[in-house]
Design a protein around this motif. Sequence first.
Motif, PDB file in Angstrom:
ATOM      1  N   UNK A  79    -124.449  -6.197  30.204  1.00  0.00           N
ATOM      2  CA  UNK A  79    -123.318  -5.271  30.357  1.00  0.00           C
ATOM      3  C   UNK A  79    -122.927  -5.133  31.823  1.00  0.00           C
ATOM      4  N   UNK A  80    -123.922  -5.003  32.700  1.00  0.00           N
ATOM      5  CA  UNK A  80    -123.633  -4.883  34.131  1.00  0.00           C
ATOM      6  C   UNK A  80    -122.888  -6.117  34.625  1.00  0.00           C
ATOM      7  N   UNK A  81    -123.319  -7.291  34.181  1.00  0.00           N
ATOM      8  CA  UNK A  81    -122.660  -8.528  34.586  1.00  0.00           C
ATOM      9  C   UNK A  81    -121.252  -8.627  34.000  1.00  0.00           C
ATOM     10  N   UNK A  82    -121.136  -8.394  32.706  1.00  0.00           N
ATOM     11  CA  UNK A  82    -119.854  -8.571  32.008  1.00  0.00           C
ATOM     12  C   UNK A  82    -118.779  -7.617  32.520  1.00  0.00           C
ATOM     13  N   UNK A  83    -119.175  -6.385  32.818  1.00  0.00           N
ATOM     14  CA  UNK A  83    -118.214  -5.375  33.254  1.00  0.00           C
ATOM     15  C   UNK A  83    -118.096  -5.287  34.770  1.00  0.00           C
ATOM     16  N   UNK A  84    -118.780  -6.190  35.467  1.00  0.00           N
ATOM     17  CA  UNK A  84    -118.703  -6.254  36.931  1.00  0.00           C
ATOM     18  C   UNK A  84    -119.026  -4.894  37.555  1.00  0.00           C
ATOM     19  N   UNK A  85    -120.076  -4.274  37.044  1.00  0.00           N
ATOM     20  CA  UNK A  85    -120.399  -2.911  37.482  1.00  0.00           C
ATOM     21  C   UNK A  85    -120.967  -2.847  38.898  1.00  0.00           C
ATOM     22  N   UNK A  86    -121.523  -3.954  39.403  1.00  0.00           N
ATOM     23  CA  UNK A  86    -121.986  -3.938  40.788  1.00  0.00           C
ATOM     24  C   UNK A  86    -120.803  -3.772  41.736  1.00  0.00           C
ATOM     25  N   UNK A  87    -119.732  -4.507  41.483  1.00  0.00           N
ATOM     26  CA  UNK A  87    -118.526  -4.383  42.310  1.00  0.00           C
ATOM     27  C   UNK A  87    -117.939  -2.987  42.177  1.00  0.00           C
ATOM     28  N   UNK A  88    -117.887  -2.489  40.955  1.00  0.00           N
ATOM     29  CA  UNK A  88    -117.343  -1.143  40.738  1.00  0.00           C
ATOM     30  C   UNK A  88    -118.181  -0.093  41.465  1.00  0.00           C
ATOM     31  N   UNK A  89    -119.514  -0.233  41.382  1.00  0.00           N
ATOM     32  CA  UNK A  89    -120.396   0.731  42.044  1.00  0.00           C
ATOM     33  C   UNK A  89    -120.189   0.727  43.549  1.00  0.00           C
ATOM     34  N   UNK A  90    -120.009  -0.453  44.128  1.00  0.00           N
ATOM     35  CA  UNK A  90    -119.775  -0.542  45.569  1.00  0.00           C
ATOM     36  C   UNK A  90    -118.447   0.106  45.938  1.00  0.00           C
TER      37      UNK A  90
ATOM     38  N   UNK B 185    -119.038   5.807  36.805  1.00  0.00           N
ATOM     39  CA  UNK B 185    -118.250   6.958  37.231  1.00  0.00           C
ATOM     40  C   UNK B 185    -116.908   6.507  37.806  1.00  0.00           C
ATOM     41  N   UNK B 186    -115.869   7.292  37.533  1.00  0.00           N
ATOM     42  CA  UNK B 186    -114.524   6.955  37.992  1.00  0.00           C
ATOM     43  C   UNK B 186    -114.170   7.756  39.248  1.00  0.00           C
ATOM     44  N   UNK B 187    -113.084   7.367  39.907  1.00  0.00           N
ATOM     45  CA  UNK B 187    -112.646   8.101  41.097  1.00  0.00           C
ATOM     46  C   UNK B 187    -112.260   9.536  40.738  1.00  0.00           C
TER      47      UNK B 187
ATOM     48  N   UNK C 191    -113.883  15.376  40.882  1.00  0.00           N
ATOM     49  CA  UNK C 191    -114.417  16.570  40.213  1.00  0.00           C
ATOM     50  C   UNK C 191    -115.762  16.970  40.819  1.00  0.00           C
ATOM     51  N   UNK C 192    -116.633  15.990  41.058  1.00  0.00           N
ATOM     52  CA  UNK C 192    -117.947  16.278  41.659  1.00  0.00           C
ATOM     53  C   UNK C 192    -117.769  16.934  43.026  1.00  0.00           C
TER      54      UNK C 192
END
Length: 460
Positions: A339-350, A429-431, A436-437
């Motif tokens: 899932x992390x690979x498919x959704x490119x979550x590393x890039x999103x997290x950065x 998490x989204x922008x 909100x945080x």
Amino acid sequence: MSADTNLDIAALDKAHALHPWTHFESFSRDGALVIERGDGCSLWDSDGREYLDAVGGLWCTNIGLGRREMADAIAAQAEKLAFCNTFVDMTNGPAALLSAKLAELAPGDLNHVHFTTGGSTAIDSAYRMVAYYQSCAGRTDKTHVIARNSSYHGSTFATISIGKRAGDKMPEFDYKTDGIHHISAPDCYRAISDRSEAEFCDDLVAEFEAKIEEVGPDKVGGFFAEPIQASGGVVVPPEGYLKRMAEVCRKHDILFIADEVVTGFGRLGHWFASWDEFGVQPDIICCAKGLSSGYQPIGATIFSDQIWDAMQGDRWYASGFTYAGHPVACAAALKNIEIIERENLLHHAAQVGRYFEERLSVLEALPLAGDVRGRKLMMCVESVADKVTKALLPDHLDVGKRISDAAEARGLMVRPMGHLNVMSPPLVITQSQVDFVAETLEHAIVEVTDQLVKDGQKVG
């Protein structure tokens, strides 16, 4: 058992459960918050109240909660093969596939994996591996290890002893002290005053070398370090510190053990932070948490060809766990990585992590906020009584808990640790959720500041 079963879950828990890090007096008074379900970055309690979980479970719900494909993968593996031990000469498909995948993702020659049940047991296994490897290499006296102040490495007898975080060493417990040594934390906020960051780094490296000399270079076998000290206050080291510490280790045949239980699997936008964020090639990486995003308990000690080669021969490696390489846990970890690979979550997290840093930095203008620090999706606010002297508020005021309670009342969960409030939200998490945080935490800090001032506490 949900809230509509006529069972009082909170009462049952209060009567029978001993929680990790229980404070008996307050638990006896207040009991526990019952969480009933989760989805993405959100949690709902048994009364139906929603919270944005900026704690990320416990640094671990990286892909977010409520993933149907994770539940399906776990269920399918449990039906096919619910358990298979991996002792001596038995294995299973998910364990073998996951070990190969971790070898692919880990930096350099870290091509070998010893599975564990979580982060504590991964560090515990690394601690044992240090002495085993050094003995195999003919250095039988190199059994001592060095760690840092303000570190947390787990809660087994060995790992709680290796760590040295304020509040972890209780007088009612005993701890191992022989063969475990500590040096200063690389805490720039607390340590830098009249010296530069570079000078502070020089001092830290010199202290490490002096400690090795004091213990004896022929006795020190390993150095344990979190790339960013997590539960010790999200301590980001000075520039070049970790690389220089690794160089000292190499000079003295000391294994560099990177505790990436928190920083691994995307928290800083990389599979592992040691090399990609700090340019350090460890001898051992310990991981857990984001390895399965909390969907199953699993950990791993990933180690080098050099260690593997030294251990070969007519000898036994007599260490391991019943649930090591558990097929269901390994299947969950494989699906999580997919899932992390498919959704490119590393890039999103950065990307969203940099925005998180930016949004939280404005909190430094608040009188109570002495320091806002961290990197990407690993952040902390340190509250102080005086921003110039950095003096802390009295412990009995429990400022971190006051702030987290005020945030929780507004639908936000942040983690209180003494005078700190720590955040490690899911990678998804989204922008807008970051906004909100930041806004909610600001309101909570302002509310607590106003109350402290009304109670006669000087803040500023």
